[in-house]
Design a protein around this motif. Sequence first.
Motif, PDB file in Angstrom:
ATOM      1  N   LYS A  74       0.832  -1.210   0.000  1.00 37.48           N
ATOM      2  CA  LYS A  74       0.000   0.000   0.000  1.00 37.48           C
ATOM      3  C   LYS A  74       0.870   1.264   0.000  1.00 37.48           C
ATOM      4  CE  LYS A  74      -3.740  -2.267   2.574  1.00 37.48           C
ATOM      5  NZ  LYS A  74      -4.638  -2.206   3.747  1.00 37.48           N
ATOM      6  N   LEU A  75       1.873   1.284  -0.857  1.00 38.06           N
ATOM      7  CA  LEU A  75       2.778   2.435  -0.935  1.00 38.06           C
ATOM      8  C   LEU A  75       2.189   3.480  -1.878  1.00 38.06           C
ATOM      9  CD1 LEU A  75       6.240   0.622  -1.235  1.00 38.06           C
ATOM     10  CD2 LEU A  75       5.135   1.495   0.821  1.00 38.06           C
ATOM     11  N   SER A  76       1.713   4.599  -1.316  1.00 36.86           N
ATOM     12  CA  SER A  76       1.176   5.659  -2.165  1.00 36.86           C
ATOM     13  C   SER A  76       2.289   6.442  -2.846  1.00 36.86           C
ATOM     14  CB  SER A  76       0.301   6.617  -1.343  1.00 36.86           C
ATOM     15  OG  SER A  76       1.046   7.166  -0.276  1.00 36.86           O
ATOM     16  N   ASN A  77       3.486   6.441  -2.224  1.00 41.45           N
ATOM     17  CA  ASN A  77       4.653   7.114  -2.810  1.00 41.45           C
ATOM     18  C   ASN A  77       5.843   6.170  -2.721  1.00 41.45           C
ATOM     19  OD1 ASN A  77       6.836   8.719  -3.548  1.00 41.45           O
ATOM     20  ND2 ASN A  77       6.025  10.556  -2.564  1.00 41.45           N
ATOM     21  N   ALA A  78       6.203   5.604  -3.855  1.00 39.86           N
ATOM     22  CA  ALA A  78       7.274   4.602  -3.880  1.00 39.86           C
ATOM     23  C   ALA A  78       8.630   5.184  -3.519  1.00 39.86           C
ATOM     24  CB  ALA A  78       7.337   3.967  -5.270  1.00 39.86           C
ATOM     25  N   ASN A  79       8.762   6.517  -3.498  1.00 38.99           N
ATOM     26  CA  ASN A  79      10.044   7.151  -3.183  1.00 38.99           C
ATOM     27  C   ASN A  79      10.247   7.357  -1.686  1.00 38.99           C
ATOM     28  OD1 ASN A  79      10.828   7.455  -5.921  1.00 38.99           O
ATOM     29  ND2 ASN A  79       9.453   9.208  -6.104  1.00 38.99           N
ATOM     30  N   LEU A  80       9.189   7.115  -0.907  1.00 43.40           N
ATOM     31  CA  LEU A  80       9.268   7.356   0.532  1.00 43.40           C
ATOM     32  C   LEU A  80       9.415   6.047   1.287  1.00 43.40           C
ATOM     33  CD1 LEU A  80       6.655  10.213   1.051  1.00 43.40           C
ATOM     34  CD2 LEU A  80       9.145  10.383   0.909  1.00 43.40           C
ATOM     35  N   LEU A  81      10.610   5.482   1.278  1.00 44.64           N
ATOM     36  CA  LEU A  81      10.923   4.296   2.068  1.00 44.64           C
ATOM     37  C   LEU A  81      11.707   4.736   3.295  1.00 44.64           C
ATOM     38  CD1 LEU A  81      12.016   1.708  -0.662  1.00 44.64           C
ATOM     39  CD2 LEU A  81       9.757   2.029   0.343  1.00 44.64           C
ATOM     40  N   LYS A  82      11.446   4.068   4.430  1.00 46.73           N
ATOM     41  CA  LYS A  82      12.130   4.418   5.665  1.00 46.73           C
ATOM     42  C   LYS A  82      13.064   3.296   6.082  1.00 46.73           C
ATOM     43  CE  LYS A  82       8.363   7.303   7.435  1.00 46.73           C
ATOM     44  NZ  LYS A  82       7.407   7.499   8.552  1.00 46.73           N
ATOM     45  N   VAL A  83      14.219   3.669   6.613  1.00 44.87           N
ATOM     46  CA  VAL A  83      15.139   2.665   7.131  1.00 44.87           C
ATOM     47  C   VAL A  83      14.453   1.871   8.240  1.00 44.87           C
ATOM     48  CG1 VAL A  83      17.311   2.310   8.371  1.00 44.87           C
ATOM     49  CG2 VAL A  83      17.181   3.995   6.546  1.00 44.87           C
ATOM     50  N   GLY A  84      14.531   0.543   8.155  1.00 42.88           N
ATOM     51  CA  GLY A  84      13.873  -0.309   9.139  1.00 42.88           C
ATOM     52  C   GLY A  84      12.470  -0.725   8.745  1.00 42.88           C
ATOM     53  N   GLN A  85      11.904  -0.103   7.693  1.00 43.32           N
ATOM     54  CA  GLN A  85      10.565  -0.462   7.231  1.00 43.32           C
ATOM     55  C   GLN A  85      10.574  -1.888   6.673  1.00 43.32           C
ATOM     56  OE1 GLN A  85       9.115   2.274   4.312  1.00 43.32           O
ATOM     57  NE2 GLN A  85       7.234   1.142   3.886  1.00 43.32           N
ATOM     58  N   VAL A  86       9.601  -2.696   7.078  1.00 48.89           N
ATOM     59  CA  VAL A  86       9.514  -4.087   6.626  1.00 48.89           C
ATOM     60  C   VAL A  86       8.549  -4.156   5.448  1.00 48.89           C
ATOM     61  CG1 VAL A  86       8.935  -6.455   7.250  1.00 48.89           C
ATOM     62  CG2 VAL A  86      10.038  -4.952   8.932  1.00 48.89           C
ATOM     63  N   LEU A  87       9.062  -4.599   4.309  1.00 49.80           N
ATOM     64  CA  LEU A  87       8.248  -4.717   3.097  1.00 49.80           C
ATOM     65  C   LEU A  87       7.863  -6.168   2.855  1.00 49.80           C
ATOM     66  CD1 LEU A  87      10.236  -2.403   0.642  1.00 49.80           C
ATOM     67  CD2 LEU A  87       8.205  -1.813   1.985  1.00 49.80           C
ATOM     68  N   VAL A  88       6.626  -6.361   2.453  1.00 55.92           N
ATOM     69  CA  VAL A  88       6.177  -7.686   2.024  1.00 55.92           C
ATOM     70  C   VAL A  88       6.621  -7.876   0.576  1.00 55.92           C
ATOM     71  CG1 VAL A  88       4.159  -9.127   1.538  1.00 55.92           C
ATOM     72  CG2 VAL A  88       4.222  -7.683   3.590  1.00 55.92           C
ATOM     73  N   ILE A  89       7.301  -8.994   0.285  1.00 58.28           N
ATOM     74  CA  ILE A  89       7.802  -9.289  -1.058  1.00 58.28           C
ATOM     75  C   ILE A  89       6.963 -10.430  -1.644  1.00 58.28           C
ATOM     76  CG2 ILE A  89       9.808  -9.825  -2.467  1.00 58.28           C
ATOM     77  CD1 ILE A  89      10.120  -7.264  -0.855  1.00 58.28           C
ATOM     78  N   PRO A  90       5.929 -10.130  -2.428  1.00 60.12           N
ATOM     79  CA  PRO A  90       5.078 -11.192  -2.977  1.00 60.12           C
ATOM     80  C   PRO A  90       5.838 -12.023  -4.004  1.00 60.12           C
ATOM     81  CG  PRO A  90       4.479  -9.085  -3.932  1.00 60.12           C
ATOM     82  CD  PRO A  90       5.506  -8.794  -2.883  1.00 60.12           C
TER      83      PRO A  90
END
Length: 544
Positions: free
Chosen positions: A236-252
């Motif tokens: 549910k990333l509305s802005n793909a450029n806004l990633l935060k250090v430590g953020q856990v992403l689901v990799i389908p």
Amino acid sequence: MKRFSHDLPFRLPPRWALLTLIAALFPAPRGIALTHSVRRGETLSTIAAQYGIDSDALARANRLGDADLVMVGQKLSVPASAAPFIEYKVRKGDSLGSIATRFGVSPREISKANNLRDDDLVYAGEQLRIPNKDSRQVYYTVRKGDSLASIAAAQGVTAQSIAGANSLRNANLLQVGQILAIPGGKGSPPEPAPTKPPAPPQKKPVVTYTVLKGDILAEIAADQGIPASAIAEANKLSNANLLKVGQVLVIPGGTASSVAGIGESAAKIAPTTYTVRKGDNLESIAARHGVSVRELTRVNDIRNANLVSVGQKLTIPSGSTRLTAYTVRKGETLGAIAARHRLSVSDVLAHNRLSRPDRIVAGQVLLLPIDAVTPAPAPSYPVISSSTRRALDRIAVKSRQWKHIVIHHSGMPLGSGKNIDRYHREERHMENGLAYHFVIGNGNGMKDGEIYIGGRWKRQIEGGHLAIHSLNLNSIGICLIGNFEKDRPSARQLNSLEALTRHLLKTTGLSTTAVTTHKLIHPKHTLCPGRRFPTEAFTARLKK
């Protein structure tokens, strides 16, 4: 026969002076908060438009019989209900909150009007501009791409009225975020509500990836062998450029193992597969993942450590380096952070993918080896930039020569050290040029907060900034660009002034009592640096 007027032993004063005398003898109605000095080309109607009031009301407030006749230099009283700001002198015991409550405005409105941080202290005697809640004016925040003409058209007013209400001398010098008073306008439109992205479809199998410093979505997706849009949808990333250090992403449908997250304390880098990118070499990859080059070559059966190619897949063994997240503070540089943690800059770069190591900003998160020595607390006061510090350190200071540090303002809204130097040489015929030892910019002619080192300081010679020669011999002159009779210095100017003053106090051996202003050291000669310069507040900051 001589005319009667020539027989008089004196000349009659101009008509505008008579009008001013009449206004003084017969004062205007109460409730006056602002005085306007008539400029060339202005009429009563155009002046009234600047303040969003009727010209008849302005004429009545000044007892003008002929409403269209105003003279250049004439002083007009503007009714308080029209003035965009009310001047207020801070009293003992006042706080930003209590002043805001008294005038029925918010502390943030006062902060914006005076270039204050919301948590700034105010001091008795300080002059503040209070937004007038009874004014018919509204306010507009300048956005990217705005011009004075486009703002005026959108607000249904003239560009001249906006320029007059905000004392704009150059209509082309608008800054994003600048707040303009709009007489009779509509103000800033509300921000559009953010749109919510559609719910992502659930995909399996799913693994997770914890974002590291310097990661971008496209590179993560390339490593995992899936489209970036799939990761964006799954998270549910509305802005793909806004990633935060430590953020856990689901990799389908990803193929990599889960990567341990970086918490507030620390975490180990887990085994994973790494795809070589442009600019990588084996040494940088090994340092980034906290393993040795030897171990990396052994696990991947690499015979020549210099031969790795873009797109090559490397197995990264379990590392032994534990990392901690560090948040950059205001004024810090990469070199300063590394030194405080007993690290080299290359150590920091090895764990952080920084495209511009010379540009780190407050709030940015860096990953540092947790085994680094715990640093001493960072100073709570501003510091000079590394380039300016290096330039100052090259100067052999004659510490015994200097007794005072004197603060000035230029009296003009724009300018630079080089321009003032040229003016002093060519117009005032000063042999040594710039009368001051330092100039600090405000964003108009010099960068906001930029420190210009004058030739007098480089050569350690007397200044030319005071009217008394004996004071010039032992006084260091610092000039801030701006007119602080009308506006406050910017926050960056004050930070640079504090940093520079602290440096000068240290190198000359002077105490804070040596810091003064032009007005204080020569009270009957000048108002410099202006009533809106926060002398008491600045002195208090230096003593902390």
